[in-house]
Design a protein around this motif. Structure first.
Motif: not given
Length: 274
Positions: A228-254
């Motif tokens: 998460t620090k890669f994003f917060t240290n660089s002033g970025l805003e995480l998109l939903d669902p944030g930092v998650v296990w790979l299969p859990d990141w927007h599975p509806e786009l599969a």
């Protein structure tokens, strides 16, 4: 369009005496652009962690979903892919240019075997732009200087660092690399990142790190907080669902993914620069 490296007129020699992360990854994915030393390390890893190949496939699928979302849903039409690796279809530009035919994609890698296959990376749409740069991820200023000759840094750019940063230790400036890249990007740009987790199965992860070290490769797993620090240290805003296990990141786009419920010990996330 020239295929010689932008940073050197003479490509470096391919070292087949030591395993290379890109070639081990190619072996995981069933590719043929690897050498016995790469296969040997890959077999050692999979003997200890049978899901390694499955995890590599999920890493590619995460990249596909992320680029699909950025191009089709968020209107991004410029992409800077650092640590490209050996071409595996569909490549990033295929995904981006399906959604936005005029998209511009710049690939960056420092492995000469990737250069040898760079022509495969340059076959995009007639309307779009695809280029390959020979450069080291640990030299972000060089990458930015070269990329500025191709991409428009006055408009949003998506930078992808897929399974790259877990080969760069903190002491080699992993967080500084990300911050330098992000600082150069305009508002509305995005960062796509995947990272091996250290807090899924610490003991097996430690064994994997040791195996890579024997092969001369540094592997740096990180916790969710460290990712998460890669994003917060660089002033970025995480998109939903944030930092998650790979299969859990927007599975509806599969698209054309084969899931069996096996855990994948890699994190993924996408963030935007305000």
């Amino acid at each position: 369009m020239p295929l010689t490296p932008e940073t050197s007129p003479t490509p470096p020699r391919i070292d087949t005496s030591k395993p290379h992360p890109a070639r081990v990854y190619d072996w995981y994915l069933g590719g043929k652009d690897n050498y016995p030393v790469d296969e040997a390390l890959g077999r050692q890893i999979t003997a200890m962690e049978p899901t390694a190949k499955y995890g590599a496939r999920h890493n590619r699928w995460f990249m596909h979903r992320a680029i699909r979302m950025l191009a089709a849903r968020r209107g991004v039409d410029q992409f800077l892919d650092i640590g490209t690796g050996i071409p595996t279809e569909p490549n990033l530009h295929r995904i981006a240019q399906r959604a936005v035919p005029a998209a511009s994609v710049v690939y960056v890698d420092n492995d000469p075997i990737v250069l040898a296959h760079a022509e495969a990376l340059l076959h995009g749409t007639p309307e779009g732009t695809t280029r390959y740069l020979q450069a080291d991820a640990r030299e972000p200023e060089t990458i930015l200087e070269l990329a500025r000759g191709i991409l428009d840094f006055e408009r949003p750019i998506a930078v992808s660092l897929i399974a790259l940063l877990h080969f760069i230790p903190d002491e080699q400036g992993a967080y500084d690399i990300v911050r330098t890249l992000v600082d150069a990007l305009p508002s509305g740009s995005h960062l796509v990142l995947s990272q091996l987790a250290s807090d899924y199965d610490p003991e097996r992860t430690r064994e994997a790190v040791e195996m890579y070290a024997v092969g001369g490769v540094t592997l740096v797993p990180r916790t969710r907080e460290e990712m998460t620090k890669f994003f917060t240290n660089s002033g970025l805003e995480l998109l939903d669902p944030g930092v998650v296990w790979l299969p859990d990141w927007h599975p509806e786009l599969a698209v054309d993914e084969e899931r069996d419920g096996t855990a994948v010990p890699l994190y993924g996330a996408v963030a935007v620069k305000p």
